[in-house]
Write an enzyme that holds these catalytic residues in place. Structure first.
Site, PDB file in Angstrom:
ATOM      1  N   GLU A 183      26.371 -12.779   9.165  1.00 20.87           N
ATOM      2  CA  GLU A 183      25.478 -11.665   9.465  1.00 20.87           C
ATOM      3  C   GLU A 183      26.195 -10.316   9.380  1.00 20.87           C
ATOM      4  O   GLU A 183      26.100  -9.488  10.280  1.00 20.87           O
ATOM      5  CB  GLU A 183      24.845 -11.887  10.844  1.00 20.87           C
ATOM      6  CG  GLU A 183      23.987 -13.149  10.865  1.00 20.87           C
ATOM      7  CD  GLU A 183      23.489 -13.542  12.236  1.00 20.87           C
ATOM      8  OE1 GLU A 183      23.857 -12.873  13.211  1.00 20.87           O
ATOM      9  OE2 GLU A 183      22.743 -14.521  12.334  1.00 20.87           O
ATOM     10  N   HIS A 388      11.211 -23.531  19.658  1.00 22.54           N
ATOM     11  CA  HIS A 388      12.541 -22.972  19.420  1.00 22.54           C
ATOM     12  C   HIS A 388      13.608 -23.897  19.989  1.00 22.54           C
ATOM     13  O   HIS A 388      13.479 -24.361  21.122  1.00 22.54           O
ATOM     14  CB  HIS A 388      12.650 -21.591  20.075  1.00 22.54           C
ATOM     15  CG  HIS A 388      13.940 -20.897  19.779  1.00 22.54           C
ATOM     16  ND1 HIS A 388      14.755 -20.389  20.753  1.00 22.54           N
ATOM     17  CD2 HIS A 388      14.572 -20.642  18.605  1.00 22.54           C
ATOM     18  CE1 HIS A 388      15.822 -19.833  20.192  1.00 22.54           C
ATOM     19  NE2 HIS A 388      15.741 -19.973  18.894  1.00 22.54           N
ATOM     20  N   GLU A 390      17.449 -23.429  20.370  1.00 26.20           N
ATOM     21  CA  GLU A 390      18.778 -22.797  20.272  1.00 26.20           C
ATOM     22  C   GLU A 390      19.795 -23.822  20.756  1.00 26.20           C
ATOM     23  O   GLU A 390      19.672 -24.340  21.869  1.00 26.20           O
ATOM     24  CB  GLU A 390      18.826 -21.527  21.126  1.00 26.20           C
ATOM     25  CG  GLU A 390      20.203 -20.863  21.204  1.00 26.20           C
ATOM     26  CD  GLU A 390      20.758 -20.480  19.828  1.00 26.20           C
ATOM     27  OE1 GLU A 390      20.161 -19.632  19.157  1.00 26.20           O
ATOM     28  OE2 GLU A 390      21.794 -21.061  19.421  1.00 26.20           O
ATOM     29  N   HIS A 458      18.347 -20.767  12.008  1.00 31.70           N
ATOM     30  CA  HIS A 458      19.156 -19.550  12.137  1.00 31.70           C
ATOM     31  C   HIS A 458      20.623 -19.921  12.316  1.00 31.70           C
ATOM     32  O   HIS A 458      20.940 -21.003  12.802  1.00 31.70           O
ATOM     33  CB  HIS A 458      18.648 -18.696  13.296  1.00 31.70           C
ATOM     34  CG  HIS A 458      17.468 -17.867  12.883  1.00 31.70           C
ATOM     35  ND1 HIS A 458      17.416 -16.504  13.070  1.00 31.70           N
ATOM     36  CD2 HIS A 458      16.333 -18.205  12.232  1.00 31.70           C
ATOM     37  CE1 HIS A 458      16.277 -16.047  12.575  1.00 31.70           C
ATOM     38  NE2 HIS A 458      15.593 -17.061  12.067  1.00 31.70           N
ATOM     39  N   GLU A 459      21.495 -19.001  11.904  1.00 37.76           N
ATOM     40  CA  GLU A 459      22.934 -19.273  11.859  1.00 37.76           C
ATOM     41  C   GLU A 459      23.184 -20.610  11.156  1.00 37.76           C
ATOM     42  O   GLU A 459      23.889 -21.493  11.664  1.00 37.76           O
ATOM     43  CB  GLU A 459      23.561 -19.268  13.262  1.00 37.76           C
ATOM     44  CG  GLU A 459      23.420 -17.952  13.999  1.00 37.76           C
ATOM     45  CD  GLU A 459      22.058 -17.800  14.673  1.00 37.76           C
ATOM     46  OE1 GLU A 459      21.542 -18.800  15.180  1.00 37.76           O
ATOM     47  OE2 GLU A 459      21.502 -16.685  14.677  1.00 37.76           O
ATOM     48  N   GLU A 477      18.142 -18.225   8.162  1.00 38.34           N
ATOM     49  CA  GLU A 477      18.675 -16.876   8.290  1.00 38.34           C
ATOM     50  C   GLU A 477      19.911 -16.812   7.397  1.00 38.34           C
ATOM     51  O   GLU A 477      19.811 -16.726   6.189  1.00 38.34           O
ATOM     52  CB  GLU A 477      18.976 -16.607   9.759  1.00 38.34           C
ATOM     53  CG  GLU A 477      19.185 -15.158  10.090  1.00 38.34           C
ATOM     54  CD  GLU A 477      19.593 -14.980  11.548  1.00 38.34           C
ATOM     55  OE1 GLU A 477      19.250 -13.955  12.121  1.00 38.34           O
ATOM     56  OE2 GLU A 477      20.285 -15.860  12.113  1.00 38.34           O
ATOM     57  N   GLU A 483      17.003  -8.387  13.329  1.00 36.76           N
ATOM     58  CA  GLU A 483      17.459  -8.349  14.723  1.00 36.76           C
ATOM     59  C   GLU A 483      18.566  -7.318  14.939  1.00 36.76           C
ATOM     60  O   GLU A 483      18.692  -6.758  16.015  1.00 36.76           O
ATOM     61  CB  GLU A 483      17.920  -9.736  15.184  1.00 36.76           C
ATOM     62  CG  GLU A 483      19.063 -10.300  14.359  1.00 36.76           C
ATOM     63  CD  GLU A 483      19.478 -11.729  14.777  1.00 36.76           C
ATOM     64  OE1 GLU A 483      18.768 -12.351  15.582  1.00 36.76           O
ATOM     65  OE2 GLU A 483      20.507 -12.193  14.293  1.00 36.76           O
TER      66      GLU A 483
HETATM   67  C1  NOJ Z   1      19.898 -15.427  17.004  1.00 41.29           C
HETATM   68  C2  NOJ Z   1      18.688 -15.593  16.148  1.00 41.29           C
HETATM   69  O1  NOJ Z   1      18.894 -15.029  14.881  1.00 41.29           O
HETATM   70  C3  NOJ Z   1      17.533 -14.966  16.860  1.00 41.29           C
HETATM   71  O2  NOJ Z   1      16.381 -14.991  16.040  1.00 41.29           O
HETATM   72  C4  NOJ Z   1      17.296 -15.667  18.171  1.00 41.29           C
HETATM   73  O3  NOJ Z   1      16.292 -14.994  18.872  1.00 41.29           O
HETATM   74  C5  NOJ Z   1      18.561 -15.692  19.024  1.00 41.29           C
HETATM   75  N1  NOJ Z   1      19.677 -16.116  18.266  1.00 41.29           N
HETATM   76  C6  NOJ Z   1      18.416 -16.599  20.228  1.00 41.29           C
HETATM   77  O4  NOJ Z   1      18.311 -17.935  19.813  1.00 41.29           O
HETATM   78 CA    CA Z   2      21.054 -14.527  13.897  1.00 47.41          CA
END
Ligand code: NOJ
Ligand code: CA
Length: 684
Positions: A183, A388, A390, A458-459, A477, A483
């Site tokens: 990023e 979601h 994470e 993401h990541e 992503e 963001e």
């Molecule tokens: C980074 C992600 O790119 C973002 O979209 C997300 O809200 C946060 N991490 C938390 O998971």
């Molecule tokens: Ca991110």
């Protein structure tokens, strides 16, 4: 009649496979040409080393570049090599994507499989396969099953990319202490000063005659490839693989195949996209049915956390409450958006959620979030919740729960997940991009497919065309998205950012950039930005609309808070814009400066035109000759308004309509940091 036509067409597109075995005598130099004859790959042995080189129109693009491996506990497979034989074949076929930037893809290439062996008695064997297309080259190694090579640990892949020209490269680094999961902002420099960079690496030769993109395809069970400079102002880059915690790059056993190393070649920047070279090097779909896979637009309980009006964690500002989520579902249903992403719904966000990676539950909601009720509420309104997940890089914690979580989502009718891997190092100390991580990501894709779940990661590991085999791998992503405008240093994303992304990261595949922030200056936000002096979006509002067209994603977010779309006529464009395409045509573009393109919506007569610019104002003339002749269309134009400027006056949007046909020409006037988005629909 219909039947006959279809039959003829399928004959025309049927693969023609021709195989020739080469004479048994050892050869020292072999060639493979692209179908149009312009690109020629030469593979040869020089002083016992194996090299390839690439010419285009009789000009050297890559000088002789070494191939081979270094192993742990075994001599390198590099010296005393001999070409023992080869076979060739030609493939010409057309296949259809269930969704994408283009519906139909032609795979037309010449292939040569080259068998190589060490000279010594009992020498080890290696096969190198080259496929040469009109738009580039792919090659990979195969390590056949053999007595002298069983289990192995690769310490280094010796593949070189010896550029003939000190081409200008657009890059992000791969060797900084913090990698930020790709990023970063892009830099541009001659390739000779590059030290270690990520792919896709896009380059333009100094004479501006050739664009070159190095990347990889079909990364299944291997480490992600970076590219390292050789120092001393060398123009030679070498594959640099992301490591396991113990420094080993790849663990394997024969028979074994590596990912494809890909080199896309084009005469003009506008010919780089849409890029299908990598897709052609991935196996066809593994899914019997893809009917359940549906590109969509979505909103989310998301931006509020980034601009600090809500929290992921529990407490008075908790975003993922039942009540708040219903409001988002209602908003999505009222505006024809397919999904509602909810972040912070599951237990694990309290405290340091990055360090406490093993605290995440992927099934247990916070008490103020009624998951079954909300899933049913969404389903009843024709909207889908997007769950979601994470992980904070806690892969083990995620894998332990994956089956039960996906089974739960499926039982609730949830068919999409946004996952995240916020950390540079994974559990166990392995690189974020190691073979360990690659295996995990494949496992997630395959498990999700079994449960009928689409993925937005993401990541992630970078995109290597997985979506061809696994069309539930929708978007990811893997670059600096919107963001960073909420909290990123370095002034968020500068106005040129997306004009670089289009010609670099997006050549790998779709990106979940999350466009559509309308409250550009956060004037209406009640939260406190984390960097109040810097936080804002560095585009005009019209450019936010154009990003839906320029940055391709089959899942596109309307990123702003629903209240920021109220009484905004420009929101109509987000309601109308397609997310799946039959055709894409890049009309004009220069890396880091601007992009103008047209896309035809999948299965619809509608076309869309999008244009974005960097900090300079620009005007483009776009003939609508791509429209069907003799049909009347209406152009719905969302342009930068009077005196719009990303810095001083980002909000004005001029919305106009005019009748057009294929004979019409539109003049697109873009403000500094601006853009334009146009819907072309048949006149009623
Ligand atoms: C980074 C992600 O790119 C973002 O979209 C997300 O809200 C946060 N991490 C938390 O998971
Ligand atoms: Ca991110």
């Amino acid at each position: 009649m219909m039947m006959r036509m279809r039959l003829n067409r399928s004959i025309a597109f049927t693969a023609i496979l021709l195989a020739f075995a080469a004479p048994a005598a050892a050869q020292t130099q072999l060639r493979v040409e692209s179908p149009n004859g312009r690109t020629v790959v030469t593979v040869e042995v020089r002083e016992g080393g194996l090299y390839y080189s690439i010419q285009r129109d009789n000009r050297a693009i890559f000088l002789p570049s070494r191939l081979g491996f270094e192993f742990q506990g075994a001599p390198p497979l590099r010296d005393n090599l001999r070409i023992t034989g080869s076979t060739t074949r030609t493939v010409d076929t057309v296949w259809t994507q269930p969704w994408g930037e283009v519906a139909r893809v032609r795979d037309h290439h010449n292939e040569r499989r080259i068998s190589v062996s060490e000279e010594s008695p009992g020498g080890r064997q290696l096969v190198v396969v080259f496929r040469v297309f009109n738009d580039g080259v792919g090659f990979r190694y195969e390590l056949p099953e053999q007595s002298g090579l069983g289990e192995f640990a690769i310490m280094q892949e010796l593949t070189e990319f010896a550029l003939a020209d000190d081409a200008r490269a657009w890059w992000i680094p791969s060797n900084r202490p913090r990698l930020d999961r790709s990023e970063m902002l892009y830099s541009s420099s001659p390739v000779s000063v590059v030290d270690s960079v990520q792919t896709p690496l896009t380059m333009e030769t100094r004479d501006r005659r050739t664009f070159i993109v190095i990347h990889e395809a079909n990364l299944v069970d291997y480490a992600r490839m970076f590219l390292a400079g050789r120092g001393m102002e060398s123009r030679t880059l070498r594959a640099a693989l992301a490591p396991w915690a113990d420094g080993i790059k790849v663990r394997g056993r024969t028979p074994f195949v590596t990912p494809w190393r890909t080199i896309q070649l084009a005469d003009r920047a506008t010919e780089l996209a849409p890029s299908v070279l990598g897709l052609n090097l991935n196996p066809p779909s593994a899914l019997a049915s893809t009917d359940w896979i549906t590109p969509m637009k979505y909103v989310g309980i998301w931006w509020g956390m980034h601009i600090n009006t809500m929290t992921w964690s529990s407490g008075p500002k908790h975003g993922a409450t039942t009540e708040n989520t219903k409001r988002y579902i209602d908003f999505a249903a009222a505006n024809g958006l397919g999904g509602v992403l909810v972040e912070g719904w599951n237990v694990g966000w309290d405290g340091d959620w990055i360090a406490n990676r093993n605290a995440f539950s992927f099934t247990q909601p916070y008490p103020d979030y009624n998951l079954p009720e909300l899933a049913a509420y969404a389903n009843a309104k024709g909207v889908k919740l997007i769950a979601h997940n994470e992980t904070s890089g806690g892969i083990e914690n995620y894998e332990r729960q994956m089956d039960s979580a996906f089974a739960l989502y499926r039982s609730l009718g949830i068919n999409a997940i946004k996952s995240g891997y916020v950390t540079d190092t994974l559990g166990g100390g392995h690189s974020h991009y190691s073979q360990y991580a690659v295996r995990h990501h494949r496992k997630v894709i395959e498990t999700a497919a079994r449960y009928g779940i689409m993925l937005d990661v993401h990541e992630p590991i970078h995109d290597t065309g997985e979506r061809r085999t696994w069309p539930n791998m929708m978007t990811r992503e893997g670059a600096r998205g919107q963001e960073y405008n909420a909290w990123g240093g370095e002034g968020g994303n500068p106005p040129e950012h997306e004009t670089i992304l289009f010609f670099t990261r997006l050549l790998a595949g779709p990106m979940d950039f999350t466009p559509g922030v309308f409250d550009i200056l956060y004037e209406r936000s009640t939260g406190r930005a984390r960097r109040p002096e810097e936080s804002r979006v560095r585009t005009t509002l019209a450019k936010q609309l154009a990003l839906y067209l320029v940055l391709y994603s089959p899942m596109h977010m309307a990123a702003d808070l629903p209240e920021n779309y109220a009484n905004q006529p420009a929101f109509q464009f987000i309601r109308d814009v397609a997310v799946d395409w039959d055709t894409t045509r890049v009309i004009d573009g220069r890396i880091g400066d601007y992009v103008v393109l047209a896309r035809k919506a999948r299965g619809s007569p509608e076309w869309f035109v999008g244009a974005i610019t960097d900090e300079e104002a620009r005007t483009f003339t776009v003939p609508l000759s791509f429209l069907p002749r003799g049909r009347s269309y209406v152009a719905e134009i969302y342009a930068d308004g009077p005196n719009a400027h990303w810095l001083t006056n980002p909000l004005p949007v001029a919305i106009t309509r005019r009748p057009v046909t294929s004979a019409s020409t539109l003049r697109l006037v873009l403000a500094p940091g601006g853009g334009q988005a146009i819907r072309l629909r048949p006149a009623r």
